[in-house]
Design an enzyme around this catalytic site. Structure first.
Site, PDB file in Angstrom:
ATOM      1  N   CYS A   2       0.946  -1.034   0.125  1.00  0.00           N
ATOM      2  CA  CYS A   2       0.087  -0.067  -0.172  1.00  0.00           C
ATOM      3  C   CYS A   2       0.933   1.030  -0.076  1.00  0.00           C
ATOM      4  O   CYS A   2       1.910   1.206   0.631  1.00  0.00           O
ATOM      5  CB  CYS A   2      -1.061   0.077   1.084  1.00  0.00           C
ATOM      6  SG  CYS A   2      -1.888  -1.456   1.324  1.00  0.00           S
ATOM      7  N   ARG A  27       3.832  -0.013  -5.061  1.00  0.00           N
ATOM      8  CA  ARG A  27       3.647  -0.342  -3.635  1.00  0.00           C
ATOM      9  C   ARG A  27       2.386  -1.521  -3.671  1.00  0.00           C
ATOM     10  O   ARG A  27       2.184  -2.108  -2.710  1.00  0.00           O
ATOM     11  CB  ARG A  27       3.630   0.631  -2.716  1.00  0.00           C
ATOM     12  CG  ARG A  27       4.727   1.454  -2.557  1.00  0.00           C
ATOM     13  CD  ARG A  27       4.673   2.642  -1.508  1.00  0.00           C
ATOM     14  NE  ARG A  27       4.471   2.097  -0.203  1.00  0.00           N
ATOM     15  CZ  ARG A  27       5.791   1.783   0.306  1.00  0.00           C
ATOM     16  NH1 ARG A  27       6.819   2.394   0.325  1.00  0.00           N
ATOM     17  NH2 ARG A  27       5.707   1.451   1.817  1.00  0.00           N
ATOM     18  N   TRP A  74      -2.764  -2.901  -1.420  1.00  0.00           N
ATOM     19  CA  TRP A  74      -2.293  -4.168  -1.808  1.00  0.00           C
ATOM     20  C   TRP A  74      -3.044  -5.027  -0.719  1.00  0.00           C
ATOM     21  O   TRP A  74      -2.625  -4.810   0.365  1.00  0.00           O
ATOM     22  CB  TRP A  74      -0.718  -4.259  -1.770  1.00  0.00           C
ATOM     23  CG  TRP A  74      -0.180  -5.677  -2.037  1.00  0.00           C
ATOM     24  CD1 TRP A  74       0.188  -6.099  -3.111  1.00  0.00           C
ATOM     25  CD2 TRP A  74      -0.164  -6.711  -1.035  1.00  0.00           C
ATOM     26  NE1 TRP A  74       0.646  -7.453  -3.117  1.00  0.00           N
ATOM     27  CE2 TRP A  74       0.420  -7.509  -1.988  1.00  0.00           C
ATOM     28  CE3 TRP A  74      -0.187  -6.927   0.160  1.00  0.00           C
ATOM     29  CZ2 TRP A  74       0.911  -9.116  -1.164  1.00  0.00           C
ATOM     30  CZ3 TRP A  74       0.197  -8.302   0.791  1.00  0.00           C
ATOM     31  CH2 TRP A  74       0.616  -9.235   0.147  1.00  0.00           C
ATOM     32  N   ASN A 100      -1.573   2.022   5.759  1.00  0.00           N
ATOM     33  CA  ASN A 100      -0.641   0.984   5.403  1.00  0.00           C
ATOM     34  C   ASN A 100      -0.152   0.330   6.553  1.00  0.00           C
ATOM     35  O   ASN A 100       0.291   0.832   7.455  1.00  0.00           O
ATOM     36  CB  ASN A 100       0.628   1.617   4.620  1.00  0.00           C
ATOM     37  CG  ASN A 100       1.694   0.744   4.307  1.00  0.00           C
ATOM     38  OD1 ASN A 100       1.530  -0.703   4.012  1.00  0.00           O
ATOM     39  ND2 ASN A 100       2.971   1.029   4.284  1.00  0.00           N
ATOM     40  N   GLY A 101      -0.350  -1.196   6.458  1.00  0.00           N
ATOM     41  CA  GLY A 101       0.092  -2.049   7.657  1.00  0.00           C
ATOM     42  C   GLY A 101      -0.871  -3.084   7.810  1.00  0.00           C
ATOM     43  O   GLY A 101      -1.942  -2.962   7.169  1.00  0.00           O
ATOM     44  N   GLU A 483      17.959 -16.262  -9.315  1.00  0.00           N
ATOM     45  CA  GLU A 483      17.569 -14.947  -9.616  1.00  0.00           C
ATOM     46  C   GLU A 483      17.010 -14.829 -10.950  1.00  0.00           C
ATOM     47  O   GLU A 483      15.785 -14.400 -10.937  1.00  0.00           O
ATOM     48  CB  GLU A 483      18.748 -13.900  -9.582  1.00  0.00           C
ATOM     49  CG  GLU A 483      18.429 -12.454  -9.879  1.00  0.00           C
ATOM     50  CD  GLU A 483      17.244 -11.706  -8.912  1.00  0.00           C
ATOM     51  OE1 GLU A 483      16.896 -12.331  -8.128  1.00  0.00           O
ATOM     52  OE2 GLU A 483      16.970 -10.665  -9.478  1.00  0.00           O
ATOM     53  N   LYS A 487      13.065 -13.619 -11.636  1.00  0.00           N
ATOM     54  CA  LYS A 487      12.707 -12.862 -12.333  1.00  0.00           C
ATOM     55  C   LYS A 487      11.492 -13.147 -13.471  1.00  0.00           C
ATOM     56  O   LYS A 487      10.766 -12.349 -13.702  1.00  0.00           O
ATOM     57  CB  LYS A 487      13.854 -12.112 -13.300  1.00  0.00           C
ATOM     58  CG  LYS A 487      14.865 -11.341 -12.552  1.00  0.00           C
ATOM     59  CD  LYS A 487      14.275 -10.187 -12.227  1.00  0.00           C
ATOM     60  CE  LYS A 487      13.601 -10.006 -10.813  1.00  0.00           C
ATOM     61  NZ  LYS A 487      14.751  -9.827  -9.669  1.00  0.00           N
ATOM     62  N   GLU A 490       8.256 -14.066 -11.603  1.00  0.00           N
ATOM     63  CA  GLU A 490       7.298 -12.974 -11.172  1.00  0.00           C
ATOM     64  C   GLU A 490       6.668 -12.408 -12.163  1.00  0.00           C
ATOM     65  O   GLU A 490       5.831 -11.424 -11.869  1.00  0.00           O
ATOM     66  CB  GLU A 490       7.965 -12.004 -10.033  1.00  0.00           C
ATOM     67  CG  GLU A 490       9.209 -11.558 -10.646  1.00  0.00           C
ATOM     68  CD  GLU A 490      10.042 -10.747  -9.487  1.00  0.00           C
ATOM     69  OE1 GLU A 490       9.402 -10.435  -8.402  1.00  0.00           O
ATOM     70  OE2 GLU A 490      11.342 -10.552  -9.713  1.00  0.00           O
ATOM     71  N   HIS A 506      20.055 -35.034  -9.983  1.00  0.00           N
ATOM     72  CA  HIS A 506      19.522 -35.791  -8.687  1.00  0.00           C
ATOM     73  C   HIS A 506      18.100 -35.431  -8.682  1.00  0.00           C
ATOM     74  O   HIS A 506      17.290 -35.576  -7.516  1.00  0.00           O
ATOM     75  CB  HIS A 506      20.097 -35.040  -7.415  1.00  0.00           C
ATOM     76  CG  HIS A 506      21.451 -35.413  -7.429  1.00  0.00           C
ATOM     77  ND1 HIS A 506      22.134 -36.653  -7.097  1.00  0.00           N
ATOM     78  CD2 HIS A 506      22.679 -34.723  -7.662  1.00  0.00           C
ATOM     79  CE1 HIS A 506      23.456 -36.698  -7.187  1.00  0.00           C
ATOM     80  NE2 HIS A 506      23.555 -35.173  -7.755  1.00  0.00           N
ATOM     81  N   LYS A 606       6.216  -3.914  -4.565  1.00  0.00           N
ATOM     82  CA  LYS A 606       7.457  -3.753  -4.412  1.00  0.00           C
ATOM     83  C   LYS A 606       8.048  -3.714  -2.801  1.00  0.00           C
ATOM     84  O   LYS A 606       9.019  -4.012  -2.648  1.00  0.00           O
ATOM     85  CB  LYS A 606       7.630  -2.161  -4.815  1.00  0.00           C
ATOM     86  CG  LYS A 606       9.259  -1.783  -5.056  1.00  0.00           C
ATOM     87  CD  LYS A 606       9.642  -2.423  -6.301  1.00  0.00           C
ATOM     88  CE  LYS A 606      11.210  -2.002  -6.332  1.00  0.00           C
ATOM     89  NZ  LYS A 606      12.073  -2.985  -6.807  1.00  0.00           N
TER      90      LYS A 606
HETATM   91  C1  F6R Z   1      12.075  -9.430  -6.478  1.00  0.00           C
HETATM   92  C2  F6R Z   1      11.727  -8.759  -5.458  1.00  0.00           C
HETATM   93  C3  F6R Z   1      11.899  -9.174  -4.335  1.00  0.00           C
HETATM   94  C4  F6R Z   1      12.540  -8.238  -3.225  1.00  0.00           C
HETATM   95  C5  F6R Z   1      11.898  -8.488  -1.700  1.00  0.00           C
HETATM   96  C6  F6R Z   1      13.092  -7.866  -0.829  1.00  0.00           C
HETATM   97  O1  F6R Z   1      12.329  -9.197  -7.700  1.00  0.00           O
HETATM   98  O2  F6R Z   1      12.028  -7.195  -5.724  1.00  0.00           O
HETATM   99  O3  F6R Z   1      12.227 -10.267  -4.073  1.00  0.00           O
HETATM  100  O4  F6R Z   1      13.724  -8.292  -3.410  1.00  0.00           O
HETATM  101  O5  F6R Z   1      10.586  -8.394  -1.537  1.00  0.00           O
HETATM  102  O6  F6R Z   1      13.014  -6.685  -0.966  1.00  0.00           O
HETATM  103  P1  F6R Z   1      13.856  -5.621  -0.391  1.00  0.00           P
HETATM  104  O7  F6R Z   1      15.126  -5.573  -1.174  1.00  0.00           O
HETATM  105  O8  F6R Z   1      13.429  -4.348  -0.657  1.00  0.00           O
HETATM  106  O9  F6R Z   1      13.835  -5.835   1.020  1.00  0.00           O
END
Ligand code: F6R
Length: 611
Positions: A2, A27, A74, A100-101, A483, A487, A490, A506, A606
């Site tokens: 949020c 967010r 969110w 937010n929370g 990673e 990517k 997601e 395995h 995010k």
């Molecule tokens: C994936 C992504 C998330 C963040 C995770 C941690 O692309 O962005 O997996 O890496 O939510 O977020 P931060 O780095 O802000 O603690």
């Protein structure tokens, strides 16, 4: 989770609220709303969908009033409905709030309120807060006092913006465990979940701490501590500019951010690299003595930052010769991991607001451990919890899928590794010089990879109709395989898994058939290159499609793999900074070709400020 923004001004605020909430959209983007204090009551416009969709329907900017709040959601409590969208207005119609929370005791509070005859319009936890404030205002002398009384009953995390028709130029802001900044504009004050929403109006901000309350009017800002005492808080100047938070002609933030990486790596390493050593800024408090005293490192992080931590583990053990391990922050917090003295806890985060990571870091502080943050956002909660912070200089990262934040985290980890190796004498001066030289060459080598975006887009076409993918890597490239898979899943919703290449035999090998693309990171290093060639053969023997990331000049891999993307040769330890770029571009193009909303992937936010 949020985004919230609020403004009290001498001028109409609705257009700025709409613009601000657009900037915070990464967010949360399942619903959005604006509430302003108009002459004839609270003007409330909210709906389900992304900001542009809802705005096209409700025309936020035309809402009258010089005080208002806005929110992008969110959802946590309650479905994605108009009723659950924020702002929420009290039954009397005079108070509006955004939140937010998570209010952890909301069921208990709701039961009490229901017993007193309150009626609820939504399923959210937030609505109890608006009831509590309305109830408190009946006996309180001011809106801030009512907010203070209401929040004293709340258990959980919150960032709140509150307005009331009785005091039409007043905006109250308070927080606990969820971020909130106050901005100082021209004849106006603003609040927001993060600075990206404020950049157009001001660069001067105050970061609120837990349970502090800001009472704002266009011409005044008073901040009170949790006991109600007025306090002076330092103002900070933000060094990001508005352009940094815009798309600059790219179709998506993610693509812009991928292409920014050479410049952002330079920004992260340049101030700290000398010809023969790494020097951290005095305000980090990181000294050779401190680094010399470290005999073990434990990393705490989530998601992509956790992958950076895994590269960090490799670097510390391989180069600084310091044992290291990586913990999921969410797990560390609830386990009694013994942490011997001499251990440095390193938390890694783009936002500095990830609830799990910050809670784990706080736990480490509570246990008396030395802590260090690697973080992109100045003034964020994490940087205030950790004893030391190395800031990455990625600038605002708006795309939900992390790219430049990840590579700048890697750059910061290289710097820390060199600093540690220097302090402990675990590498010779010649080895340190070689690493420094190698790091300096990275930005220009990255450009060479990014130049291949067109070819990578062509390769992406092979993957758009697949349902699964496997990513393989060894050593420092295993976290990059993870990673790459993250990517892809997601943003394109293709199921993908990363494995250490040798692990394929395995179990995962059972999955390989004509439908399975296998992305193999296969740099020409002395230790594992031949073995990785063997893994490629194994995939080909089972008719899988191999997309290989190989070192420039490699003539063997193109003969084995279906597609090859070349990256420039670097020191092996710096290789992850090369191999991750094609994987970012590949995911981007697959998602874009599949018509996915690259910057706002479904179900994600995010900044994850709830545990
Ligand atoms: C994936 C992504 C998330 C963040 C995770 C941690 O692309 O962005 O997996 O890496 O939510 O977020 P931060 O780095 O802000 O603690």
């Amino acid at each position: 989770m949020c985004g919230i923004i609020g403004i009290t001004s001498t001028r109409p605020v609705a257009a700025k609220l709409a613009q601000g909430v657009r900037r915070l959209e990464y967010r949360g983007y399942d619903s959005v709303g604006v509430a302003t204090l108009a002459d004839n009551g609270i003007e409330l416009r909210k709906g389900v969908g992304k900001v542009d969709q809802v705005d096209a329907e409700l025309d936020f900017a035309s809402a009258p009033g010089i005080t208002g709040i806005a929110h992008c959601r969110w959802g946590t409590h309650g479905g994605i409905t108009q009723a659950n969208a924020h702002p929420h207005v009290a039954p009397g119609g005079r108070i509006a709030i955004v939140h937010n929370g998570i209010i952890e005791n909301f069921l208990e509070l709701k039961e009490q309120l229901l017993a007193e005859g309150a009626q609820f319009l939504s399923e959210t936890d937030t609505e109890v807060v608006v009831h509590l404030i309305e109830r408190a205002l009946k006996v309180a002398d001011s809106l801030e006092e009512a907010v203070h009384v209401a929040t004293a009953q709340i258990v959980g995390s919150y960032a709140l913006g509150v307005v009331c028709l009785d005091e039409p130029d007043k905006l109250i802001a308070t927080r606990n465990e969820s971020p909130l900044v106050v901005g100082f504009g021209e004849d106006e004050h603003l609040i927001a979940s993060d600075v990206a929403a404020l950049l157009e109006h001001t660069k001067t901000v105050v970061y609120l701490d837990n349970r502090e309350v800001a009472v704002l009017t266009p011409g005044s800002c008073s901040i009170f501590d949790p006991h109600g005492e007025k306090i002076d808080k330092p103002r900070h100047e933000i060094d990001w500019d508005v352009e940094a938070a815009e798309k600059a002609g790219y179709e998506h933030y993610m693509l812009k951010e991928i292409f920014e990486q050479p410049a952002k790596i330079t920004d992260t390493i340049r101030p700290r690299l000398r010809d023969h050593e790494v020097v951290f800024e005095p305000d980090t408090g990181i000294t050779a003595d401190i680094l010399r005293g470290v005999d073990r490192v434990v990393f705490l992080a989530c998601g992509t930052s956790w992958h950076a931590a895994m590269v960090g583990e490799f670097l510390f053990e391989e180069l600084a010769k310091v044992p290291a391990e990586v913990e999921y922050a969410s797990e560390f917090r609830y386990r009694n991991t013994p942490i011997p003295p001499g251990t440095l806890l390193v938390a890694i985060s783009q936002s500095g607001e990830t609830a799990d990571t910050n809670a784990a870091l706080e736990e480490a502080v509570r246990r008396g451990n030395r802590t260090l943050a690697i973080c992109n956002v100045r003034g964020s909660s994490m940087t205030r919890i950790a004893a030391h912070t190395i800031h990455t200089h990625a600038g605002p990262e708006i795309g939900v899928a992390s790219t430049k934040a990840f590579t700048t985290q890697l750059a910061a980890l290289y710097l820390l590794t060199i600093g540690m190796a220097q302090a402990k004498g675990s590498l010779s001066q010649q080895q340190i010089d070689t690493m420094i030289m190698g790091l300096r060459e990275i930005p220009q080598k990255m450009e060479r990879v990014l130049d291949q975006a067109g070819e990578i887009q062509n390769i992406a076409k092979q993957m758009t109709s697949r349902s699964n993918a496997i990513y393989l890597g060894r050593g420092a490239h295993f976290p990059i395989a993870l990673e790459g898979a993250l990517k892809l899943k997601e943003i394109s919703y293709i199921h993908a898994e990363g494995y250490p290449a040798a692990e394929m035999k395995h179990g995962p090998i059972a999955l390989i058939d004509k439908q399975m693309p296998v992305i193999v990171i296969a740099p020409q290093d002395k230790l594992t290159y031949q073995k990785t060639l063997g893994n490629i053969e194994e995939v080909k023997a089972r008719e899988g499609t191999v997309i290989a990331i190989a070192t420039e000049g490699d003539e063997v891999i193109p003969r084995l793999a279906d597609f090859t993307i070349f990256v420039p040769e670097t020191l092996y330890s710096l290789g992850p900074l090369m191999s991750v770029l094609p994987l970012q571009l590949l995911s981007y193009h697959v998602a874009e070709l599949r018509g996915c909303d690259v910057d706002k992937p479904r179900n994600l936010s995010k900044v994850v400020t709830v545990e």
